[in-house]
Design a protein around this motif. Structure first.
Motif, mmCIF file in Angstrom:
data_model
loop_
_atom_site.group_PDB
_atom_site.id
_atom_site.type_symbol
_atom_site.label_atom_id
_atom_site.label_comp_id
_atom_site.label_asym_id
_atom_site.label_seq_id
_atom_site.Cartn_x
_atom_site.Cartn_y
_atom_site.Cartn_z
ATOM 1 N N ALA A 56 0.825 -1.197 0.000
ATOM 2 C CA ALA A 56 0.000 0.000 0.000
ATOM 3 C C ALA A 56 0.862 1.250 0.000
ATOM 4 O O ALA A 56 0.493 2.287 -0.553
ATOM 5 N N ASP A 57 2.053 1.175 0.609
ATOM 6 C CA ASP A 57 2.951 2.316 0.644
ATOM 7 C C ASP A 57 3.855 2.390 -0.582
ATOM 8 O O ASP A 57 4.646 3.315 -0.726
ATOM 9 N N GLY A 58 3.754 1.385 -1.461
ATOM 10 C CA GLY A 58 4.569 1.370 -2.665
ATOM 11 C C GLY A 58 5.998 0.937 -2.430
ATOM 12 O O GLY A 58 6.860 1.109 -3.288
ATOM 13 N N GLY A 59 6.329 0.372 -1.232
ATOM 14 C CA GLY A 59 7.705 0.024 -0.946
ATOM 15 C C GLY A 59 8.012 -1.446 -1.043
ATOM 16 O O GLY A 59 9.108 -1.865 -0.713
ATOM 17 N N VAL A 60 7.095 -2.263 -1.477
ATOM 18 C CA VAL A 60 7.298 -3.695 -1.513
ATOM 19 C C VAL A 60 8.181 -4.079 -2.700
ATOM 20 O O VAL A 60 8.186 -3.428 -3.748
ATOM 21 N N LEU A 61 8.957 -5.128 -2.499
ATOM 22 C CA LEU A 61 9.770 -5.647 -3.588
ATOM 23 C C LEU A 61 8.887 -6.229 -4.685
ATOM 24 O O LEU A 61 7.747 -6.623 -4.436
ATOM 25 N N GLU A 62 9.440 -6.312 -5.877
ATOM 26 C CA GLU A 62 8.754 -6.968 -6.984
ATOM 27 C C GLU A 62 9.660 -8.037 -7.558
ATOM 28 O O GLU A 62 10.893 -7.881 -7.574
ATOM 29 N N LEU A 63 9.072 -9.107 -8.047
ATOM 30 C CA LEU A 63 9.847 -10.092 -8.799
ATOM 31 C C LEU A 63 10.395 -9.433 -10.055
ATOM 32 O O LEU A 63 9.744 -8.585 -10.668
ATOM 33 N N GLN A 64 11.591 -9.824 -10.430
ATOM 34 C CA GLN A 64 12.156 -9.308 -11.664
ATOM 35 C C GLN A 64 11.456 -9.955 -12.864
ATOM 36 O O GLN A 64 11.137 -11.150 -12.821
ATOM 37 N N PRO A 65 11.217 -9.198 -13.921
ATOM 38 C CA PRO A 65 10.684 -9.828 -15.139
ATOM 39 C C PRO A 65 11.656 -10.891 -15.644
ATOM 40 O O PRO A 65 12.870 -10.801 -15.418
#
Length: 557
Positions: free
Chosen positions: A24-33
Protein backbone atom coordinates in the motif's frame (compact mmCIF):
# COMPACT_ATOMS: atom_id res chain seq x y z
CA UNK A 1 11.26 -22.44 20.41
CA UNK A 2 10.11 -25.03 17.95
CA UNK A 3 7.58 -23.71 15.45
CA UNK A 4 4.43 -25.81 15.15
CA UNK A 5 2.15 -25.73 12.09
CA UNK A 6 -0.25 -23.54 14.04
CA UNK A 7 2.37 -20.97 15.02
CA UNK A 8 3.77 -21.04 11.49
CA UNK A 9 0.36 -20.19 10.02
CA UNK A 10 -0.01 -17.37 12.56
CA UNK A 11 3.38 -15.99 11.59
CA UNK A 12 2.45 -16.29 7.93
CA UNK A 13 -0.60 -14.14 8.58
CA UNK A 14 1.55 -11.49 10.28
CA UNK A 15 4.13 -11.48 7.48
CA UNK A 16 1.46 -11.38 4.78
CA UNK A 17 -0.31 -8.49 6.50
CA UNK A 18 2.94 -6.55 6.75
CA UNK A 19 3.66 -7.19 3.10
CA UNK A 20 0.25 -5.90 2.09
CA UNK A 21 0.95 -2.80 4.17
CA UNK A 22 4.23 -2.31 2.35
CA UNK A 23 2.44 -2.74 -0.96
CA UNK A 24 0.00 0.00 0.00
CA UNK A 25 2.95 2.32 0.64
CA UNK A 26 4.57 1.37 -2.66
CA UNK A 27 7.70 0.02 -0.95
CA UNK A 28 7.30 -3.69 -1.51
CA UNK A 29 9.77 -5.65 -3.59
CA UNK A 30 8.75 -6.97 -6.98
CA UNK A 31 9.85 -10.09 -8.80
CA UNK A 32 12.16 -9.31 -11.66
CA UNK A 33 10.68 -9.83 -15.14
CA UNK A 34 11.99 -12.89 -16.93
CA UNK A 35 13.97 -12.62 -20.14
CA UNK A 36 11.51 -12.06 -22.96
CA UNK A 37 8.85 -10.48 -20.75
CA UNK A 38 7.50 -6.97 -21.40
CA UNK A 39 8.48 -4.02 -19.24
CA UNK A 40 6.05 -3.97 -16.32
CA UNK A 41 5.46 -0.19 -16.37
CA UNK A 42 4.03 -0.17 -19.90
CA UNK A 43 0.69 1.51 -20.35
CA UNK A 44 -2.21 -0.61 -21.61
CA UNK A 45 -1.73 0.81 -25.10
CA UNK A 46 2.01 0.08 -25.06
CA UNK A 47 1.41 -3.45 -23.80
CA UNK A 48 -1.01 -3.98 -26.68
CA UNK A 49 1.69 -2.83 -29.12
CA UNK A 50 4.17 -5.22 -27.48
CA UNK A 51 1.78 -8.17 -27.78
CA UNK A 52 0.96 -7.48 -31.41
CA UNK A 53 4.63 -7.07 -32.24
CA UNK A 54 5.43 -10.33 -30.45
CA UNK A 55 2.99 -12.21 -32.67
CA UNK A 56 4.39 -10.74 -35.89
CA UNK A 57 7.96 -11.27 -34.71
CA UNK A 58 7.40 -15.03 -34.78
CA UNK A 59 5.10 -15.22 -37.81
CA UNK A 60 6.73 -16.48 -41.03
CA UNK A 61 6.24 -14.09 -43.95
CA UNK A 62 5.57 -15.92 -47.25
CA UNK A 63 7.13 -14.94 -50.57
CA UNK A 64 3.69 -13.86 -51.76
CA UNK A 65 3.81 -11.10 -49.15
CA UNK A 66 7.31 -9.92 -50.01
CA UNK A 67 9.79 -12.30 -48.37
CA UNK A 68 12.82 -12.88 -50.63
CA UNK A 69 13.85 -13.36 -53.33
CA UNK A 70 16.99 -14.01 -51.30
CA UNK A 71 16.86 -14.35 -47.53
CA UNK A 72 18.20 -16.10 -44.44
CA UNK A 73 14.99 -16.59 -42.44
CA UNK A 74 11.28 -15.98 -42.98
CA UNK A 75 10.65 -14.58 -39.48
CA UNK A 76 12.58 -12.80 -36.75
CA UNK A 77 12.23 -15.49 -34.09
CA UNK A 78 14.06 -18.07 -36.19
CA UNK A 79 17.29 -16.27 -35.33
CA UNK A 80 16.40 -14.40 -32.13
CA UNK A 81 15.08 -17.35 -30.18
CA UNK A 82 16.72 -17.56 -26.76
CA UNK A 83 14.50 -16.05 -25.51
CA UNK A 84 12.28 -14.69 -28.26
CA UNK A 85 13.82 -11.33 -29.09
CA UNK A 86 17.20 -12.35 -27.69
CA UNK A 87 20.19 -14.14 -29.10
CA UNK A 88 20.14 -17.58 -30.66
CA UNK A 89 22.28 -20.28 -32.22
CA UNK A 90 21.64 -19.28 -35.85
CA UNK A 91 24.56 -17.93 -37.83
CA UNK A 92 25.11 -15.96 -41.01
CA UNK A 93 28.05 -15.89 -43.38
CA UNK A 94 30.04 -12.85 -44.46
CA UNK A 95 32.17 -13.15 -47.58
CA UNK A 96 34.60 -10.98 -49.47
CA UNK A 97 38.22 -10.51 -50.41
CA UNK A 98 40.94 -10.32 -47.80
CA UNK A 99 44.34 -9.01 -48.76
CA UNK A 100 46.90 -8.93 -45.95
CA UNK A 101 44.13 -8.42 -43.42
CA UNK A 102 42.33 -5.71 -45.37
CA UNK A 103 38.75 -6.59 -46.29
CA UNK A 104 36.88 -5.51 -49.43
CA UNK A 105 33.63 -6.69 -50.95
CA UNK A 106 33.62 -8.78 -54.08
CA UNK A 107 33.25 -6.44 -57.08
CA UNK A 108 29.64 -6.23 -58.19
CA UNK A 109 28.25 -7.22 -54.79
CA UNK A 110 26.25 -4.69 -52.78
CA UNK A 111 27.04 -6.25 -49.40
CA UNK A 112 29.19 -8.88 -47.72
CA UNK A 113 26.26 -10.77 -46.16
CA UNK A 114 25.34 -14.04 -47.82
CA UNK A 115 21.60 -14.66 -48.12
CA UNK A 116 21.61 -18.43 -47.81
CA UNK A 117 18.20 -19.17 -49.32
CA UNK A 118 16.25 -18.13 -52.39
CA UNK A 119 12.66 -18.45 -53.49
CA UNK A 120 14.03 -20.76 -56.20
CA UNK A 121 17.36 -22.31 -57.14
CA UNK A 122 17.66 -19.81 -59.97
CA UNK A 123 17.35 -16.92 -57.52
CA UNK A 124 19.62 -18.32 -54.84
CA UNK A 125 22.94 -16.65 -54.00
CA UNK A 126 26.29 -18.40 -53.87
CA UNK A 127 29.66 -17.42 -52.50
CA UNK A 128 31.49 -16.17 -55.62
CA UNK A 129 34.62 -17.98 -56.71
CA UNK A 130 36.52 -14.71 -56.46
CA UNK A 131 35.82 -14.52 -52.71
CA UNK A 132 38.82 -15.75 -50.75
CA UNK A 133 37.45 -15.07 -47.30
CA UNK A 134 34.40 -16.04 -45.26
CA UNK A 135 33.45 -15.34 -41.66
CA UNK A 136 30.66 -16.62 -39.41
CA UNK A 137 28.61 -14.34 -37.19
CA UNK A 138 26.21 -15.68 -34.60
CA UNK A 139 22.86 -14.04 -33.88
CA UNK A 140 23.51 -10.99 -31.78
CA UNK A 141 21.17 -9.29 -29.36
CA UNK A 142 21.01 -6.68 -26.69
CA UNK A 143 17.65 -7.55 -25.07
CA UNK A 144 15.68 -4.63 -23.57
CA UNK A 145 16.37 -2.80 -26.83
CA UNK A 146 14.45 0.32 -25.82
CA UNK A 147 16.55 0.71 -22.69
CA UNK A 148 19.77 0.29 -24.68
CA UNK A 149 18.69 2.89 -27.23
CA UNK A 150 17.85 5.29 -24.38
CA UNK A 151 21.38 5.28 -22.93
CA UNK A 152 22.53 8.85 -23.71
CA UNK A 153 25.13 9.26 -26.43
CA UNK A 154 26.95 11.76 -24.20
CA UNK A 155 27.24 9.22 -21.37
CA UNK A 156 28.85 6.66 -23.67
CA UNK A 157 31.13 9.32 -25.14
CA UNK A 158 32.50 10.10 -21.69
CA UNK A 159 34.07 6.63 -21.61
CA UNK A 160 35.51 6.72 -25.13
CA UNK A 161 39.30 6.36 -25.16
CA UNK A 162 40.31 5.76 -28.80
CA UNK A 163 44.06 6.24 -28.20
CA UNK A 164 44.26 4.47 -24.82
CA UNK A 165 45.25 7.72 -23.17
CA UNK A 166 45.21 6.11 -19.73
CA UNK A 167 47.49 3.28 -20.81
CA UNK A 168 45.31 0.47 -19.48
CA UNK A 169 45.36 -1.48 -22.75
CA UNK A 170 41.72 -0.73 -23.53
CA UNK A 171 40.87 1.84 -26.18
CA UNK A 172 37.13 1.77 -26.75
CA UNK A 173 35.94 3.66 -29.82
CA UNK A 174 32.42 4.83 -30.71
CA UNK A 175 30.99 3.92 -34.10
CA UNK A 176 29.11 7.08 -35.04
CA UNK A 177 26.30 6.33 -37.48
CA UNK A 178 23.19 7.95 -38.91
CA UNK A 179 19.93 6.14 -38.19
CA UNK A 180 18.20 4.86 -41.30
CA UNK A 181 15.07 6.83 -40.37
CA UNK A 182 17.02 10.09 -40.21
CA UNK A 183 16.64 11.75 -43.63
CA UNK A 184 18.43 14.98 -42.74
CA UNK A 185 22.04 14.37 -43.74
CA UNK A 186 23.19 17.36 -41.71
CA UNK A 187 21.75 16.02 -38.47
CA UNK A 188 24.18 14.84 -35.77
CA UNK A 189 25.32 11.24 -35.92
CA UNK A 190 24.26 8.82 -33.16
CA UNK A 191 26.28 6.33 -31.15
CA UNK A 192 25.95 2.90 -32.78
CA UNK A 193 25.05 0.29 -30.17
CA UNK A 194 23.43 -2.68 -31.92
CA UNK A 195 25.12 -5.33 -34.06
CA UNK A 196 28.55 -6.90 -33.83
CA UNK A 197 30.07 -3.80 -35.40
CA UNK A 198 27.93 -1.28 -33.49
CA UNK A 199 26.67 -0.30 -36.92
CA UNK A 200 23.08 0.42 -35.83
CA UNK A 201 21.97 3.19 -33.47
CA UNK A 202 18.21 2.71 -33.03
CA UNK A 203 15.72 -0.09 -32.67
CA UNK A 204 13.79 1.04 -35.76
CA UNK A 205 16.98 0.99 -37.83
CA UNK A 206 17.72 -2.48 -36.46
CA UNK A 207 14.27 -3.67 -37.57
CA UNK A 208 14.45 -2.07 -40.99
CA UNK A 209 17.94 -3.42 -41.66
CA UNK A 210 17.13 -6.99 -40.60
CA UNK A 211 13.79 -7.02 -42.42
CA UNK A 212 15.46 -6.17 -45.73
CA UNK A 213 18.80 -7.95 -45.32
CA UNK A 214 17.75 -11.11 -43.47
CA UNK A 215 14.18 -11.58 -44.73
CA UNK A 216 14.38 -9.86 -48.12
CA UNK A 217 11.49 -7.50 -47.39
CA UNK A 218 11.99 -3.94 -48.56
CA UNK A 219 10.56 -1.22 -46.34
CA UNK A 220 10.38 2.55 -46.12
CA UNK A 221 13.91 2.67 -44.63
CA UNK A 222 15.51 0.42 -47.26
CA UNK A 223 13.56 0.59 -50.50
CA UNK A 224 16.05 -1.19 -52.76
CA UNK A 225 15.95 -4.98 -52.95
CA UNK A 226 19.13 -7.04 -52.63
CA UNK A 227 19.96 -8.55 -56.01
CA UNK A 228 21.26 -12.14 -55.98
CA UNK A 229 25.03 -11.72 -56.13
CA UNK A 230 24.43 -8.19 -57.40
CA UNK A 231 22.69 -9.45 -60.56
CA UNK A 232 19.88 -6.97 -61.30
CA UNK A 233 18.69 -8.97 -64.31
CA UNK A 234 18.17 -12.02 -62.16
CA UNK A 235 16.45 -9.86 -59.53
CA UNK A 236 13.95 -8.65 -62.11
CA UNK A 237 12.92 -12.24 -62.80
CA UNK A 238 12.88 -13.31 -59.16
CA UNK A 239 11.08 -10.40 -57.51
CA UNK A 240 7.87 -9.23 -59.22
CA UNK A 241 6.53 -7.34 -56.18
CA UNK A 242 6.64 -3.53 -56.08
CA UNK A 243 8.75 -1.77 -53.48
CA UNK A 244 8.40 -1.26 -50.60
CA UNK A 245 6.99 -4.66 -49.80
CA UNK A 246 6.32 -3.71 -46.17
CA UNK A 247 3.35 -1.36 -46.07
CA UNK A 248 1.29 0.11 -43.26
CA UNK A 249 -1.69 -1.74 -41.80
CA UNK A 250 -5.07 -0.22 -40.92
CA UNK A 251 -3.62 1.26 -37.73
CA UNK A 252 -0.84 2.96 -39.67
CA UNK A 253 1.96 0.63 -38.58
CA UNK A 254 4.22 -1.29 -40.96
CA UNK A 255 5.83 -4.61 -40.06
CA UNK A 256 9.07 -2.87 -39.08
CA UNK A 257 7.09 -0.68 -36.67
CA UNK A 258 5.33 -3.66 -35.11
CA UNK A 259 8.50 -5.64 -34.44
CA UNK A 260 10.17 -2.46 -33.18
CA UNK A 261 7.40 -2.11 -30.58
CA UNK A 262 8.07 -5.64 -29.37
CA UNK A 263 11.83 -5.24 -29.15
CA UNK A 264 11.64 -1.76 -27.72
CA UNK A 265 9.40 -2.81 -24.84
CA UNK A 266 11.31 -5.96 -23.83
CA UNK A 267 12.14 -5.89 -20.14
CA UNK A 268 15.60 -6.04 -18.65
CA UNK A 269 16.46 -9.72 -17.97
CA UNK A 270 16.76 -10.81 -14.31
CA UNK A 271 19.94 -10.96 -12.28
CA UNK A 272 19.79 -13.28 -9.27
CA UNK A 273 21.03 -12.42 -6.74
CA UNK A 274 20.71 -8.79 -7.68
CA UNK A 275 23.94 -7.65 -6.05
CA UNK A 276 26.73 -8.44 -3.64
CA UNK A 277 28.38 -11.42 -5.33
CA UNK A 278 32.11 -11.68 -4.74
CA UNK A 279 32.48 -12.79 -8.34
CA UNK A 280 31.43 -9.37 -9.58
CA UNK A 281 34.23 -7.72 -7.60
CA UNK A 282 36.67 -10.19 -9.17
CA UNK A 283 35.12 -9.47 -12.58
CA UNK A 284 35.89 -5.79 -12.03
CA UNK A 285 39.36 -6.38 -10.58
CA UNK A 286 40.61 -8.46 -13.52
CA UNK A 287 39.53 -5.71 -15.92
CA UNK A 288 36.43 -7.23 -17.52
CA UNK A 289 34.34 -4.21 -16.53
CA UNK A 290 36.54 -1.87 -18.58
CA UNK A 291 34.55 -3.02 -21.60
CA UNK A 292 31.63 -4.77 -19.95
CA UNK A 293 30.57 -1.65 -18.04
CA UNK A 294 28.03 -2.84 -15.47
CA UNK A 295 25.58 0.02 -15.08
CA UNK A 296 23.95 2.82 -17.06
CA UNK A 297 21.05 5.19 -16.53
CA UNK A 298 18.71 5.88 -19.42
CA UNK A 299 18.01 9.43 -20.54
CA UNK A 300 15.57 11.56 -18.60
CA UNK A 301 14.14 13.36 -21.61
CA UNK A 302 10.40 14.13 -21.82
CA UNK A 303 10.00 12.41 -25.19
CA UNK A 304 10.77 8.97 -23.80
CA UNK A 305 8.09 6.64 -22.50
CA UNK A 306 7.80 6.66 -18.70
CA UNK A 307 8.60 2.94 -18.70
CA UNK A 308 12.00 3.64 -20.29
CA UNK A 309 12.95 7.11 -19.04
CA UNK A 310 15.52 7.54 -16.23
CA UNK A 311 15.93 3.84 -15.46
CA UNK A 312 19.05 2.18 -14.03
CA UNK A 313 20.02 -0.84 -16.14
CA UNK A 314 22.85 -3.34 -15.85
CA UNK A 315 23.73 -4.62 -19.34
CA UNK A 316 27.49 -5.09 -18.73
CA UNK A 317 28.54 -3.43 -21.98
CA UNK A 318 30.01 -0.11 -23.12
CA UNK A 319 28.49 -0.37 -26.64
CA UNK A 320 31.82 0.60 -28.18
CA UNK A 321 34.22 -0.99 -30.65
CA UNK A 322 37.35 -2.68 -29.37
CA UNK A 323 40.33 -4.12 -31.21
CA UNK A 324 40.05 -7.85 -30.51
CA UNK A 325 43.15 -8.89 -32.42
CA UNK A 326 42.87 -12.48 -33.59
CA UNK A 327 39.30 -12.60 -32.27
CA UNK A 328 38.22 -9.99 -34.82
CA UNK A 329 36.00 -11.30 -37.59
CA UNK A 330 38.13 -9.95 -40.45
CA UNK A 331 35.25 -7.91 -41.90
CA UNK A 332 35.11 -4.12 -42.03
CA UNK A 333 31.78 -2.33 -41.73
CA UNK A 334 31.50 1.45 -42.00
CA UNK A 335 34.08 2.91 -39.64
CA UNK A 336 34.55 -0.42 -37.87
CA UNK A 337 37.77 -2.17 -38.84
CA UNK A 338 38.46 -5.82 -39.52
CA UNK A 339 39.66 -6.51 -35.98
CA UNK A 340 37.07 -4.44 -34.12
CA UNK A 341 33.91 -5.78 -32.49
CA UNK A 342 31.28 -4.17 -30.31
CA UNK A 343 31.24 -5.23 -26.67
CA UNK A 344 28.24 -7.55 -26.38
CA UNK A 345 25.85 -7.18 -23.48
CA UNK A 346 26.14 -9.87 -20.83
CA UNK A 347 22.67 -9.77 -19.32
CA UNK A 348 20.97 -13.13 -19.79
CA UNK A 349 24.41 -14.62 -20.51
CA UNK A 350 23.60 -17.88 -18.70
CA UNK A 351 21.33 -18.98 -21.57
CA UNK A 352 23.79 -18.19 -24.33
CA UNK A 353 25.05 -21.18 -26.28
CA UNK A 354 27.16 -20.69 -28.32
CA UNK A 355 29.15 -17.69 -27.08
CA UNK A 356 31.36 -15.22 -28.98
CA UNK A 357 30.66 -13.70 -32.38
CA UNK A 358 31.77 -16.83 -34.21
CA UNK A 359 30.30 -19.40 -31.82
CA UNK A 360 33.75 -20.61 -30.79
CA UNK A 361 32.63 -21.26 -27.20
CA UNK A 362 29.83 -23.79 -27.57
CA UNK A 363 28.26 -26.76 -25.85
CA UNK A 364 29.05 -28.37 -22.54
CA UNK A 365 28.47 -26.76 -19.19
CA UNK A 366 27.99 -23.02 -18.75
CA UNK A 367 31.28 -22.89 -16.88
CA UNK A 368 33.07 -24.54 -19.80
CA UNK A 369 31.67 -22.05 -22.31
CA UNK A 370 32.52 -19.05 -20.16
CA UNK A 371 36.08 -20.18 -19.51
CA UNK A 372 36.63 -20.85 -23.20
CA UNK A 373 35.19 -17.47 -24.14
CA UNK A 374 37.43 -15.66 -21.64
CA UNK A 375 40.53 -17.52 -22.82
CA UNK A 376 39.77 -16.58 -26.43
CA UNK A 377 39.94 -12.89 -25.50
CA UNK A 378 43.72 -13.37 -25.65
CA UNK A 379 46.57 -13.53 -26.45
CA UNK A 380 46.29 -10.34 -28.53
CA UNK A 381 43.85 -7.46 -28.61
CA UNK A 382 42.21 -5.40 -25.91
CA UNK A 383 40.82 -8.38 -24.04
CA UNK A 384 44.19 -10.04 -23.58
CA UNK A 385 44.94 -8.39 -20.24
CA UNK A 386 41.71 -9.58 -18.66
CA UNK A 387 42.09 -13.06 -20.14
CA UNK A 388 45.58 -13.32 -18.66
CA UNK A 389 44.41 -11.93 -15.30
CA UNK A 390 41.63 -14.51 -15.18
CA UNK A 391 44.11 -17.30 -15.96
CA UNK A 392 46.23 -16.22 -12.97
CA UNK A 393 43.32 -16.42 -10.52
CA UNK A 394 43.02 -19.21 -8.00
CA UNK A 395 40.49 -21.88 -8.90
CA UNK A 396 38.25 -20.65 -6.11
CA UNK A 397 38.17 -17.11 -7.51
CA UNK A 398 37.51 -18.43 -11.00
CA UNK A 399 34.52 -20.32 -9.67
CA UNK A 400 33.23 -17.17 -7.96
CA UNK A 401 33.55 -15.13 -11.17
CA UNK A 402 31.79 -17.78 -13.24
CA UNK A 403 29.05 -18.01 -10.61
CA UNK A 404 28.50 -14.28 -10.92
CA UNK A 405 28.16 -14.55 -14.70
CA UNK A 406 25.72 -17.40 -14.16
CA UNK A 407 23.50 -15.01 -12.20
CA UNK A 408 22.93 -12.91 -15.32
CA UNK A 409 19.54 -14.10 -16.54
CA UNK A 410 18.77 -16.41 -13.64
CA UNK A 411 15.13 -16.49 -12.59
CA UNK A 412 14.51 -15.83 -8.90
CA UNK A 413 13.84 -19.05 -6.93
CA UNK A 414 15.07 -21.19 -9.86
CA UNK A 415 17.13 -23.51 -7.67
CA UNK A 416 18.04 -26.07 -10.33
CA UNK A 417 18.71 -23.47 -13.03
CA UNK A 418 16.23 -24.71 -15.64
CA UNK A 419 14.56 -21.27 -16.01
CA UNK A 420 11.34 -22.52 -14.40
CA UNK A 421 9.99 -22.32 -10.85
CA UNK A 422 8.14 -25.53 -10.05
CA UNK A 423 7.73 -28.26 -7.45
CA UNK A 424 11.45 -29.13 -7.62
CA UNK A 425 12.32 -25.58 -6.63
CA UNK A 426 9.64 -25.67 -3.91
CA UNK A 427 11.31 -28.71 -2.37
CA UNK A 428 14.64 -26.85 -2.43
CA UNK A 429 13.09 -23.75 -0.86
CA UNK A 430 11.47 -25.79 1.90
CA UNK A 431 14.82 -27.43 2.66
CA UNK A 432 16.48 -24.00 2.81
CA UNK A 433 13.78 -22.34 4.95
CA UNK A 434 15.30 -20.75 8.02
CA UNK A 435 18.88 -21.07 6.82
CA UNK A 436 21.27 -18.15 6.53
CA UNK A 437 22.34 -16.93 3.11
CA UNK A 438 24.91 -14.72 1.44
CA UNK A 439 25.02 -13.69 -2.23
CA UNK A 440 27.73 -16.33 -2.73
CA UNK A 441 25.86 -19.33 -1.32
CA UNK A 442 23.69 -21.48 -3.61
CA UNK A 443 20.56 -20.75 -1.58
CA UNK A 444 20.86 -17.03 -2.40
CA UNK A 445 18.48 -17.70 -5.29
CA UNK A 446 15.73 -17.94 -2.64
CA UNK A 447 16.65 -14.83 -0.64
CA UNK A 448 14.81 -12.29 -2.76
CA UNK A 449 14.99 -9.51 -0.19
CA UNK A 450 18.69 -10.26 0.45
CA UNK A 451 18.31 -9.95 4.21
CA UNK A 452 20.57 -12.94 4.83
CA UNK A 453 17.95 -15.53 5.75
CA UNK A 454 15.53 -17.68 3.79
CA UNK A 455 12.20 -16.87 5.40
CA UNK A 456 8.44 -16.92 4.97
CA UNK A 457 8.76 -13.34 3.71
CA UNK A 458 10.74 -14.70 0.75
CA UNK A 459 8.17 -17.46 0.26
CA UNK A 460 5.45 -14.89 -0.33
CA UNK A 461 7.33 -13.98 -3.50
CA UNK A 462 8.05 -17.62 -4.30
CA UNK A 463 4.32 -18.18 -4.59
CA UNK A 464 4.15 -15.38 -7.15
CA UNK A 465 6.96 -16.95 -9.18
CA UNK A 466 5.58 -20.50 -8.96
CA UNK A 467 4.40 -21.85 -12.31
CA UNK A 468 2.06 -24.58 -11.08
CA UNK A 469 -1.35 -24.46 -9.46
CA UNK A 470 -1.52 -22.55 -6.20
CA UNK A 471 -5.09 -22.22 -5.09
CA UNK A 472 -6.78 -23.31 -1.87
CA UNK A 473 -8.06 -26.73 -2.84
CA UNK A 474 -8.72 -27.84 0.75
CA UNK A 475 -10.67 -24.68 1.50
CA UNK A 476 -8.88 -23.79 4.74
CA UNK A 477 -8.21 -20.18 3.75
CA UNK A 478 -4.47 -20.74 3.25
CA UNK A 479 -2.72 -21.12 -0.12
CA UNK A 480 -1.89 -24.74 -0.91
CA UNK A 481 1.84 -24.09 -1.19
CA UNK A 482 1.83 -22.45 2.23
CA UNK A 483 0.05 -25.52 3.65
CA UNK A 484 2.79 -27.69 2.16
CA UNK A 485 5.55 -25.41 3.44
CA UNK A 486 4.26 -25.34 7.02
CA UNK A 487 3.41 -29.05 7.15
CA UNK A 488 -0.33 -28.52 7.45
CA UNK A 489 -0.61 -30.70 4.34
CA UNK A 490 1.65 -33.23 2.66
CA UNK A 491 2.33 -33.94 -0.99
CA UNK A 492 3.46 -37.54 -1.26
CA UNK A 493 3.20 -37.70 -5.06
CA UNK A 494 5.05 -34.37 -5.56
CA UNK A 495 2.42 -32.88 -7.84
CA UNK A 496 2.32 -29.58 -5.98
CA UNK A 497 -1.09 -30.20 -4.41
CA UNK A 498 -2.05 -31.31 -0.89
CA UNK A 499 -2.82 -35.01 -0.90
CA UNK A 500 -6.27 -34.43 0.59
CA UNK A 501 -7.26 -32.57 -2.59
CA UNK A 502 -6.64 -35.53 -4.88
CA UNK A 503 -9.52 -38.03 -5.08
CA UNK A 504 -8.62 -41.68 -4.66
CA UNK A 505 -10.82 -43.92 -6.85
CA UNK A 506 -10.15 -46.96 -4.64
CA UNK A 507 -11.23 -45.18 -1.43
CA UNK A 508 -14.86 -46.31 -1.68
CA UNK A 509 -15.93 -45.26 1.81
CA UNK A 510 -14.21 -41.85 1.82
CA UNK A 511 -12.05 -42.42 4.88
CA UNK A 512 -8.90 -41.25 3.04
CA UNK A 513 -7.39 -44.68 3.24
CA UNK A 514 -7.32 -47.71 0.95
CA UNK A 515 -7.65 -50.63 3.33
CA UNK A 516 -9.53 -53.82 4.15
CA UNK A 517 -12.92 -52.09 4.15
CA UNK A 518 -12.42 -51.05 0.52
CA UNK A 519 -11.16 -54.53 -0.39
CA UNK A 520 -14.25 -56.09 1.17
CA UNK A 521 -16.53 -53.75 -0.79
CA UNK A 522 -14.82 -54.62 -4.06
CA UNK A 523 -14.98 -58.35 -3.41
CA UNK A 524 -18.65 -58.00 -2.48
CA UNK A 525 -19.41 -56.60 -5.94
CA UNK A 526 -17.26 -59.10 -7.86
CA UNK A 527 -18.70 -59.74 -11.30
CA UNK A 528 -21.20 -56.91 -11.08
CA UNK A 529 -21.51 -54.01 -13.54
CA UNK A 530 -22.40 -50.33 -13.22
CA UNK A 531 -20.94 -50.07 -9.71
CA UNK A 532 -18.26 -47.67 -8.30
CA UNK A 533 -15.90 -50.55 -7.69
CA UNK A 534 -15.43 -50.98 -11.48
CA UNK A 535 -12.19 -49.03 -11.37
CA UNK A 536 -11.17 -49.59 -15.00
CA UNK A 537 -14.68 -48.89 -16.33
CA UNK A 538 -14.74 -52.05 -18.46
CA UNK A 539 -18.28 -52.91 -17.41
CA UNK A 540 -17.52 -55.57 -14.81
CA UNK A 541 -15.68 -55.82 -11.49
CA UNK A 542 -12.81 -58.26 -11.87
CA UNK A 543 -9.12 -58.98 -11.49
CA UNK A 544 -7.83 -55.73 -13.00
CA UNK A 545 -9.92 -53.71 -10.56
CA UNK A 546 -8.49 -55.77 -7.70
CA UNK A 547 -4.97 -55.07 -8.99
CA UNK A 548 -5.61 -51.35 -9.08
CA UNK A 549 -6.92 -51.35 -5.53
CA UNK A 550 -3.92 -53.28 -4.23
CA UNK A 551 -1.62 -50.91 -6.13
CA UNK A 552 -3.15 -47.97 -4.25
CA UNK A 553 -2.97 -49.70 -0.88
CA UNK A 554 -1.54 -47.24 1.64
CA UNK A 555 -0.73 -44.63 -1.02
CA UNK A 556 -3.92 -42.61 -1.21
CA UNK A 557 -4.39 -39.69 1.15
Amino acid sequence: MRMTPGTRIASVAVVTASLFALCADGGVLELQPRAGDPIRELTAAQRSLFDMGRVLYSTPIPATEGMGPIFNKSNCQSCHSNPVGGWGNASVTQFGISDKGSFTMVPGESQSLLQEFGVSEFCKEIIPASANFTAIRMTNSSMAFGMVEAVPDAAIALLEDPTDADGDGVSGRIHWVRPLEETNTSSPLRVGRFGWKAQVATVLSFSGDATRNEMGITNRLLMVENAPNGDDARLAQCDPMPEPEDVSDQQGFAFIDRVTHFQRYLAVPPQTPKSGMAGESIFINVGCAKCHVPEWTTANTPGLEDAIRNKVIRPYADFMLHDMGLQGDGVSDGYASETELRTPTLWNLRTRDPMLHNGAAAGGLFSDRVRTAIALHGPYGEGAGSADAFAQLSEGDKVLLVSFLNSLGRVEFDDNGDSHVNIIDFIAFKAALGSSSTPNTPNAVHDINQDGIISVADFTYFMQAYEGENGDCNGNGVADLMDLLTGTSVDTDLNGLPDECIPCPADFNGDHSVNGADLGRLLGTWGQSDVPTDLNSDGIVGGEDLGRLLGAWGLCP
